[in-house]
Design a protein around this motif. Structure first.
Motif, PDB file in Angstrom:
ATOM      1  N   HIS A  77       0.826  -1.205   0.000  1.00 20.73           N
ATOM      2  CA  HIS A  77       0.000   0.000   0.000  1.00 20.73           C
ATOM      3  C   HIS A  77       0.869   1.268   0.000  1.00 20.73           C
ATOM      4  N   GLN A  81       1.428   3.680  -3.301  1.00 19.53           N
ATOM      5  CA  GLN A  81       1.086   5.094  -3.215  1.00 19.53           C
ATOM      6  C   GLN A  81       2.164   5.962  -3.856  1.00 19.53           C
ATOM      7  N   PHE A 134      -2.033   0.127  -3.423  1.00 22.83           N
ATOM      8  CA  PHE A 134      -2.712   1.366  -3.791  1.00 22.83           C
ATOM      9  C   PHE A 134      -2.222   1.799  -5.170  1.00 22.83           C
ATOM     10  N   GLU A 187      -6.832   8.025  -3.407  1.00 27.46           N
ATOM     11  CA  GLU A 187      -6.234   7.395  -4.586  1.00 27.46           C
ATOM     12  C   GLU A 187      -7.002   7.851  -5.826  1.00 27.46           C
TER      13      GLU A 187
END
Length: 353
Positions: A77, A81, A134, A187
């Motif tokens: 994650h 990102q 993500f 996101e």
């Protein structure tokens, strides 16, 4: 469906039993979990070594197996990102990367891409089918813009997002692992419409999949059951997380910059929120979801240890073992085709009337 599993990101710490992967596995097993979702954090896993060494991965699985635990998925994650960061967030997101790339957005991005590719290879070495991540965000500051965003901004943002992710998705496809994006505010992939836009931009890449977490749909006021109906063929991971939304004349979806406990939309421990998990587990069973059901604990009120303790039996009680016969088989009349045609007033042999 497999489970219950638990995501370790919110529980790892500096003191036992939260300080090592083995200690966390023993703790999770004691609560009734049979799987752990492992964030690619050096405290828990050397993801580069896992990408390069099947022996290391076999040893890791053996360590977990001693406590009756399996790895469910790896998670990037934080690294995912960093694949796409709008400059407004550079300073804050530097904290997700090693110090040597702080203040160097291009080098930070390159590091993140490498880490996610390592995770694809590590997942394959661990025998995992899916990976949680993500998408990052380039357009998020313009989600509710004033002044109005210029024509073409969103299209270019998603074209760039696709350019960054396509080589990563190719690595996942090469190793037979699904790259499951958690649809999440903050996101660029934050609802069904943005997911469709991204999927089209990557030419419906076979490795591009979804992590379904209904709590983020409650906070956005999306229909999470309809989401499953629409996109079930791309769902590869499942975070079992609860939430509630109680708007007033003072505060609603955007939260008024308040602390979590004061917002209209709040994450809650399982069973304390408004998510209809009976309906969700039914939908997932209906569409043949065969991945893991993994608790992600985040709650504005309850202690994490209590949420974790309550989570395993909650998930286990909601998992549905698919029936191998119809409920009304007992009433079968046993008639053959000829009898069936006769019931409809047709000739038994199928000849023209």
């Amino acid at each position: 469906m497999k489970g219950p599993g638990i995501f370790l990101a919110q529980f790892k710490g500096s003191e036992p039993p939260f300080d090592t992967l083995e200690n966390l596995a023993e703790w999770a097993a004691g609560l009734g979990y049979v799987g752990v979702q492992i964030p690619c954090d050096p405290q828990l896993i050397d993801v580069k070594l896992a990408a390069e060494s099947k022996e290391y991965c076999d040893d890791l699985r053996g360590t977990l197996a001693r406590h009756g635990i399996e790895p469910t998925e790896l998670s990037t994650h934080l690294q995912g990102q960093l694949v796409a960061v709008h400059p407004a967030y550079d300073t804050l997101f530097d904290g997700f990367a090693p110090p040597e790339v702080h203040g160097k957005p291009a080098e930070r991005q390159a590091w993140a891409v490498e880490q996610v590719k390592y995770a694809a290879r590590a997942s394959a070495n661990l025998g995992l089918k899916a990976h949680a991540t993500f998408s990052g965000a380039l357009a998020w500051p313009y989600v509710y813009p004033w002044p109005q965003r210029p024509a073409g901004l969103v299209e270019e943002a998603f074209a760039e997002l696709a350019r960054r992710w396509r080589p990563i998705l190719d690595v996942f496809a090469e190793h037979g692992v699904a790259c499951a994006y958690e649809v999440h505010p903050g996101e660029d992939l934050h609802d069904g419409a943005t997911w469709e836009r991204f999927l089209k931009a990557v030419d419906y890449h076979p490795a591009a999949r979804l992590l379904f977490d209904p709590s983020h749909y409650v906070l956005q006021q999306l229909d999470y059951l309809d989401f499953i109906d629409r996109y079930h063929d791309r769902i590869a991971c499942f975070h079992v997380k609860d939430a509630e939304f109680n708007p007033t004349g003072r505060s609603g979806v955007y939260g008024g910059y308040q602390d979590w406990v004061d917002r209209a939309g709040r994450f809650r421990s399982l069973g304390d929120g408004q998510v209809d998990f009976s309906a969700i587990f039914s939908r997932m069973a209906q569409y043949g979801y065969d991945g893991w059901a993994v608790l992600e604990w985040e709650c504005a009120l309850k202690r994490g240890e209590d949420g974790a303790r309550e989570g395993a039996p909650f998930i286990r009680d909601h998992m549905i073992r698919l029936t191998d016969h119809a409920f009304d088989d007992f009433a079968q009349s046993g008639v053959d085709r000829g009898a069936i045609r006769k019931l409809m007033g047709l000739s038994p042999d199928g000849a023209a009337e």
